[in-house]
Design a protein around this motif. Structure first.
Motif, PDB file in Angstrom:
ATOM      1  N   ALA A  22      32.384  16.785  -5.048  1.00 41.36           N
ATOM      2  CA  ALA A  22      32.870  18.050  -4.282  1.00 41.36           C
ATOM      3  C   ALA A  22      34.421  18.357  -4.748  1.00 41.36           C
ATOM      4  CB  ALA A  22      32.896  17.698  -2.849  1.00 41.36           C
ATOM      5  N   SER A  23      35.272  17.492  -4.892  1.00 43.78           N
ATOM      6  CA  SER A  23      36.562  17.652  -5.244  1.00 43.78           C
ATOM      7  C   SER A  23      36.574  18.228  -6.710  1.00 43.78           C
ATOM      8  CB  SER A  23      37.292  16.377  -5.278  1.00 43.78           C
ATOM      9  OG  SER A  23      37.210  15.809  -4.081  1.00 43.78           O
ATOM     10  N   LEU A  24      35.736  18.014  -7.401  1.00 40.68           N
ATOM     11  CA  LEU A  24      35.806  18.442  -8.903  1.00 40.68           C
ATOM     12  C   LEU A  24      35.201  20.034  -8.967  1.00 40.68           C
ATOM     13  CD1 LEU A  24      34.611  15.696 -11.233  1.00 40.68           C
ATOM     14  CD2 LEU A  24      37.000  16.488 -10.921  1.00 40.68           C
ATOM     15  N   SER A  25      34.132  20.050  -8.038  1.00 39.10           N
ATOM     16  CA  SER A  25      33.624  21.611  -7.977  1.00 39.10           C
ATOM     17  C   SER A  25      34.549  22.521  -7.137  1.00 39.10           C
ATOM     18  CB  SER A  25      32.315  21.583  -7.356  1.00 39.10           C
ATOM     19  OG  SER A  25      32.202  21.021  -5.896  1.00 39.10           O
ATOM     20  N   ALA A  26      35.307  21.997  -6.064  1.00 41.42           N
ATOM     21  CA  ALA A  26      36.186  22.732  -5.472  1.00 41.42           C
ATOM     22  C   ALA A  26      37.605  22.949  -6.264  1.00 41.42           C
ATOM     23  CB  ALA A  26      36.592  22.321  -3.947  1.00 41.42           C
ATOM     24  N   GLY A  27      37.676  22.304  -7.435  1.00 38.35           N
ATOM     25  CA  GLY A  27      39.052  22.709  -8.210  1.00 38.35           C
ATOM     26  C   GLY A  27      40.215  21.489  -7.627  1.00 38.35           C
ATOM     27  N   ILE A  28      39.847  20.558  -6.882  1.00 39.87           N
ATOM     28  CA  ILE A  28      40.956  19.592  -6.168  1.00 39.87           C
ATOM     29  C   ILE A  28      41.169  18.742  -7.336  1.00 39.87           C
ATOM     30  CG2 ILE A  28      41.402  18.041  -4.540  1.00 39.87           C
ATOM     31  CD1 ILE A  28      39.675  19.433  -2.614  1.00 39.87           C
ATOM     32  N   GLU A  29      42.565  18.517  -7.493  1.00 41.22           N
ATOM     33  CA  GLU A  29      43.145  17.845  -8.605  1.00 41.22           C
ATOM     34  C   GLU A  29      43.127  16.197  -7.794  1.00 41.22           C
ATOM     35  OE1 GLU A  29      44.018  16.563 -12.268  1.00 41.22           O
ATOM     36  OE2 GLU A  29      43.698  18.674 -11.651  1.00 41.22           O
ATOM     37  N   LEU A  30      42.937  15.191  -8.320  1.00 44.30           N
ATOM     38  CA  LEU A  30      42.935  13.896  -7.866  1.00 44.30           C
ATOM     39  C   LEU A  30      43.893  13.083  -8.505  1.00 44.30           C
ATOM     40  CD1 LEU A  30      38.917  12.847  -7.900  1.00 44.30           C
ATOM     41  CD2 LEU A  30      40.427  13.836  -5.729  1.00 44.30           C
ATOM     42  N   THR A  31      44.875  12.175  -7.526  1.00 40.74           N
ATOM     43  CA  THR A  31      45.425  11.595  -8.106  1.00 40.74           C
ATOM     44  C   THR A  31      44.870  10.460  -9.005  1.00 40.74           C
ATOM     45  OG1 THR A  31      45.977  10.236  -6.195  1.00 40.74           O
ATOM     46  CG2 THR A  31      47.040  12.001  -6.256  1.00 40.74           C
ATOM     47  N   PHE A  32      45.832   9.563  -9.611  1.00 37.46           N
ATOM     48  CA  PHE A  32      45.271   8.467 -10.329  1.00 37.46           C
ATOM     49  C   PHE A  32      44.812   7.269  -9.417  1.00 37.46           C
ATOM     50  CE2 PHE A  32      45.664   4.314 -12.393  1.00 37.46           C
ATOM     51  CZ  PHE A  32      45.036   4.448 -13.677  1.00 37.46           C
ATOM     52  N   ALA A  33      45.469   7.038  -8.356  1.00 36.77           N
ATOM     53  CA  ALA A  33      45.179   6.115  -7.562  1.00 36.77           C
ATOM     54  C   ALA A  33      43.639   6.517  -6.777  1.00 36.77           C
ATOM     55  CB  ALA A  33      46.171   5.951  -6.471  1.00 36.77           C
ATOM     56  N   GLN A  34      43.681   7.780  -6.672  1.00 35.92           N
ATOM     57  CA  GLN A  34      42.111   8.192  -5.982  1.00 35.92           C
ATOM     58  C   GLN A  34      41.017   8.061  -7.184  1.00 35.92           C
ATOM     59  OE1 GLN A  34      43.500  12.275  -5.280  1.00 35.92           O
ATOM     60  NE2 GLN A  34      43.453  11.818  -2.861  1.00 35.92           N
ATOM     61  N   ARG A  35      41.435   8.373  -8.321  1.00 34.38           N
ATOM     62  CA  ARG A  35      40.464   8.213  -9.384  1.00 34.38           C
ATOM     63  C   ARG A  35      40.153   6.703  -9.740  1.00 34.38           C
ATOM     64  NH1 ARG A  35      43.504  12.163 -12.368  1.00 34.38           N
ATOM     65  NH2 ARG A  35      44.096  10.347 -13.630  1.00 34.38           N
ATOM     66  N   LEU A  36      41.091   5.969  -9.444  1.00 33.73           N
ATOM     67  CA  LEU A  36      41.132   4.501  -9.771  1.00 33.73           C
ATOM     68  C   LEU A  36      40.152   3.911  -8.483  1.00 33.73           C
ATOM     69  CD1 LEU A  36      41.934   2.027 -11.439  1.00 33.73           C
ATOM     70  CD2 LEU A  36      43.969   1.687  -9.869  1.00 33.73           C
ATOM     71  N   GLN A  37      40.193   4.432  -7.485  1.00 32.86           N
ATOM     72  CA  GLN A  37      39.413   3.883  -6.313  1.00 32.86           C
ATOM     73  C   GLN A  37      37.938   4.380  -6.475  1.00 32.86           C
ATOM     74  OE1 GLN A  37      40.637   5.100  -2.471  1.00 32.86           O
ATOM     75  NE2 GLN A  37      38.915   4.210  -1.378  1.00 32.86           N
ATOM     76  N   ILE A  38      37.863   5.560  -6.935  1.00 33.73           N
ATOM     77  CA  ILE A  38      36.497   6.121  -7.182  1.00 33.73           C
ATOM     78  C   ILE A  38      35.773   5.024  -8.150  1.00 33.73           C
ATOM     79  CG2 ILE A  38      35.111   7.944  -8.147  1.00 33.73           C
ATOM     80  CD1 ILE A  38      37.141   9.638  -6.818  1.00 33.73           C
ATOM     81  N   VAL A  39      36.506   4.654  -9.343  1.00 33.36           N
ATOM     82  CA  VAL A  39      35.815   4.057 -10.207  1.00 33.36           C
ATOM     83  C   VAL A  39      35.431   2.611  -9.852  1.00 33.36           C
ATOM     84  CG1 VAL A  39      36.390   3.064 -12.625  1.00 33.36           C
ATOM     85  CG2 VAL A  39      37.032   5.266 -12.334  1.00 33.36           C
ATOM     86  N   GLN A  40      36.238   2.010  -9.173  1.00 34.65           N
ATOM     87  CA  GLN A  40      36.143   0.575  -8.852  1.00 34.65           C
ATOM     88  C   GLN A  40      34.936   0.475  -7.747  1.00 34.65           C
ATOM     89  OE1 GLN A  40      39.922   0.207  -6.929  1.00 34.65           O
ATOM     90  NE2 GLN A  40      40.886  -0.894  -8.581  1.00 34.65           N
ATOM     91  N   GLU A  41      34.757   1.805  -6.841  1.00 40.51           N
ATOM     92  CA  GLU A  41      33.781   1.778  -5.851  1.00 40.51           C
ATOM     93  C   GLU A  41      32.516   2.236  -6.410  1.00 40.51           C
ATOM     94  OE1 GLU A  41      35.169   4.085  -2.679  1.00 40.51           O
ATOM     95  OE2 GLU A  41      36.674   2.467  -2.043  1.00 40.51           O
ATOM     96  N   ALA A  42      32.445   2.827  -7.797  1.00 39.82           N
ATOM     97  CA  ALA A  42      31.174   3.284  -8.364  1.00 39.82           C
ATOM     98  C   ALA A  42      30.111   2.256  -8.811  1.00 39.82           C
ATOM     99  CB  ALA A  42      31.534   4.237  -9.378  1.00 39.82           C
ATOM    100  N   PRO A  43      29.140   2.677  -8.895  1.00 43.16           N
ATOM    101  CA  PRO A  43      27.871   1.538  -9.237  1.00 43.16           C
ATOM    102  C   PRO A  43      28.505   1.220 -10.676  1.00 43.16           C
ATOM    103  CG  PRO A  43      27.046   3.673  -8.430  1.00 43.16           C
ATOM    104  CD  PRO A  43      28.313   3.951  -8.535  1.00 43.16           C
ATOM    105  N   LEU A  44      28.363  -0.250 -10.589  1.00 41.09           N
ATOM    106  CA  LEU A  44      28.926  -0.716 -12.014  1.00 41.09           C
ATOM    107  C   LEU A  44      30.144  -1.076 -12.245  1.00 41.09           C
ATOM    108  CD1 LEU A  44      26.264   0.597 -14.537  1.00 41.09           C
ATOM    109  CD2 LEU A  44      26.052  -1.528 -13.024  1.00 41.09           C
ATOM    110  N   GLY A  45      30.941  -0.548 -11.295  1.00 43.27           N
ATOM    111  CA  GLY A  45      32.458  -0.873 -11.330  1.00 43.27           C
ATOM    112  C   GLY A  45      33.018  -2.097 -11.532  1.00 43.27           C
TER     113      GLY A  45
END
Length: 117
Positions: A22-45
């Protein structure tokens, strides 16, 4: 009520990956900390090392994509006797074409792909 685009995409009760999409499609820029959290919580992270997790957050790339690319890069290096930047570009041609140099450096530095036996 209208949705504010300045809201933190990770604070909603929905899945982090849905928030990322949703953030990417809306053009919202994510911080490194937010991207890091997403990677850690993603399947196989949980299968990634801390350095691999940081790479995935900086590129950005989901763990599933990274693991598939890692396998292809190791095969590429084995087939050619060493890893080249062109080989990494072939593997990442559609995923993250602008980050091939960063990914190549990571594999050479952290995974010792081009080290002599």
């Amino acid at each position: 009520p209208s949705l504010s685009t300045s809201a933190n995409p990770l604070t909603s009760s929905s899945n982090s990956l849905q928030s990322l999409a949703a953030s990417l499609s809306a053009g919202i820029e994510l911080t490194f900390a937010q991207r890091l959290q997403i990677v850690q919580e993603a399947p196989l992270g949980s299968l990634l090392t801390s350095k691999e997790t940081q790479l995935c957050a900086s590129v950005p790339m989901l763990p599933l994509h990274y693991l598939a690319a890692k396998e292809a890069i190791v095969r590429e290096a084995y087939r050619n006797g060493q890893l080249s930047l062109d080989g990494v570009k072939r593997v990442f041609k559609e995923r993250t074409p602008g980050n091939a140099g960063q990914i190549f450096d990571f594999f050479v530095r952290e995974l010792h792909i081009n080290d002599p036996p």
